[in-house]
Design a protein around this motif. Structure first.
Motif, PDB file in Angstrom:
ATOM      1  N   ARG A   6       0.865  -1.171   0.000  1.00  0.00           N
ATOM      2  CA  ARG A   6       0.000   0.000   0.000  1.00  0.00           C
ATOM      3  C   ARG A   6       0.898   1.214   0.000  1.00  0.00           C
ATOM      4  O   ARG A   6       1.793   1.318   0.817  1.00  0.00           O
ATOM      5  N   ALA A   7       0.645   2.120  -0.901  1.00  0.00           N
ATOM      6  CA  ALA A   7       1.425   3.359  -0.934  1.00  0.00           C
ATOM      7  C   ALA A   7       0.708   4.403  -0.093  1.00  0.00           C
ATOM      8  O   ALA A   7      -0.486   4.590  -0.219  1.00  0.00           O
ATOM      9  N   SER A   8       1.424   5.032   0.785  1.00  0.00           N
ATOM     10  CA  SER A   8       0.840   6.098   1.594  1.00  0.00           C
ATOM     11  C   SER A   8       1.700   7.341   1.458  1.00  0.00           C
ATOM     12  O   SER A   8       2.907   7.235   1.276  1.00  0.00           O
ATOM     13  N   PRO A   9       1.084   8.507   1.529  1.00  0.00           N
ATOM     14  CA  PRO A   9       1.863   9.735   1.356  1.00  0.00           C
ATOM     15  C   PRO A   9       2.972   9.852   2.395  1.00  0.00           C
ATOM     16  O   PRO A   9       2.769   9.577   3.563  1.00  0.00           O
ATOM     17  N   ALA A  10       4.134  10.225   1.951  1.00  0.00           N
ATOM     18  CA  ALA A  10       5.246  10.481   2.875  1.00  0.00           C
ATOM     19  C   ALA A  10       5.044  11.875   3.443  1.00  0.00           C
ATOM     20  O   ALA A  10       4.743  12.807   2.711  1.00  0.00           O
ATOM     21  N   LYS A  11       5.176  12.029   4.752  1.00  0.00           N
ATOM     22  CA  LYS A  11       4.892  13.321   5.376  1.00  0.00           C
ATOM     23  C   LYS A  11       6.161  14.022   5.820  1.00  0.00           C
ATOM     24  O   LYS A  11       7.084  13.412   6.322  1.00  0.00           O
ATOM     25  N   CYS A  16       2.240  16.721   3.550  1.00  0.00           N
ATOM     26  CA  CYS A  16       2.610  15.721   2.542  1.00  0.00           C
ATOM     27  C   CYS A  16       3.460  16.340   1.437  1.00  0.00           C
ATOM     28  O   CYS A  16       3.243  17.473   1.037  1.00  0.00           O
ATOM     29  N   ARG A  19       3.785  13.723  -4.720  1.00  0.00           N
ATOM     30  CA  ARG A  19       4.216  12.562  -5.496  1.00  0.00           C
ATOM     31  C   ARG A  19       5.251  11.668  -4.816  1.00  0.00           C
ATOM     32  O   ARG A  19       5.953  10.910  -5.472  1.00  0.00           O
ATOM     33  N   CYS A  21       5.806   8.609  -2.023  1.00  0.00           N
ATOM     34  CA  CYS A  21       5.056   7.603  -1.280  1.00  0.00           C
ATOM     35  C   CYS A  21       6.007   6.650  -0.584  1.00  0.00           C
ATOM     36  O   CYS A  21       7.146   6.496  -0.999  1.00  0.00           O
ATOM     37  N   ALA A  23       6.111   2.634   0.730  1.00  0.00           N
ATOM     38  CA  ALA A  23       5.419   1.347   0.613  1.00  0.00           C
ATOM     39  C   ALA A  23       5.354   0.676   1.969  1.00  0.00           C
ATOM     40  O   ALA A  23       6.306   0.722   2.746  1.00  0.00           O
ATOM     41  N   ASP A  38       4.015  -0.454   8.654  1.00  0.00           N
ATOM     42  CA  ASP A  38       4.131   0.896   9.194  1.00  0.00           C
ATOM     43  C   ASP A  38       3.468   1.011  10.575  1.00  0.00           C
ATOM     44  O   ASP A  38       3.368   2.085  11.141  1.00  0.00           O
TER      45      ASP A  38
END
Length: 68
Positions: A6-11, A16, A19, A21, A23, A38
């Motif tokens: 699952r790709a989640s936004p990197a903060k 955020c 573009r 993400c 994994a 995570d």
């Protein structure tokens, strides 16, 4: 053991980043819950043979015929 990514936004400190993400690998932790690398637990639901929802995001089976 089922696994998925699952790709989640990197903060960043300001929110955020566009573009980017990160994994996360997830494995079944007792249907419909998945435990992810995570540290989060996410739920999956299946609407039909064609559509499944993972953590609120709908996914469509690519090999399914077009819906009418």
């Amino acid at each position: 053991m089922a696994a998925c990514c699952r790709a989640s936004p990197a903060k960043a400190a300001s929110g955020c980043l566009a573009r980017l993400c990160a994994a996360s690998e997830c494995s079944e932790a007792g249907w419909p819950v998945y435990a992810c690398s995570d540290g989060h637990k996410r739920k999956m639901s299946v609407k039909s043979f064609v559509t499944a929802t993972f953590d609120g995001v709908p996914y469509r089976r690519l090999s399914a015929p077009p819906e009418p």
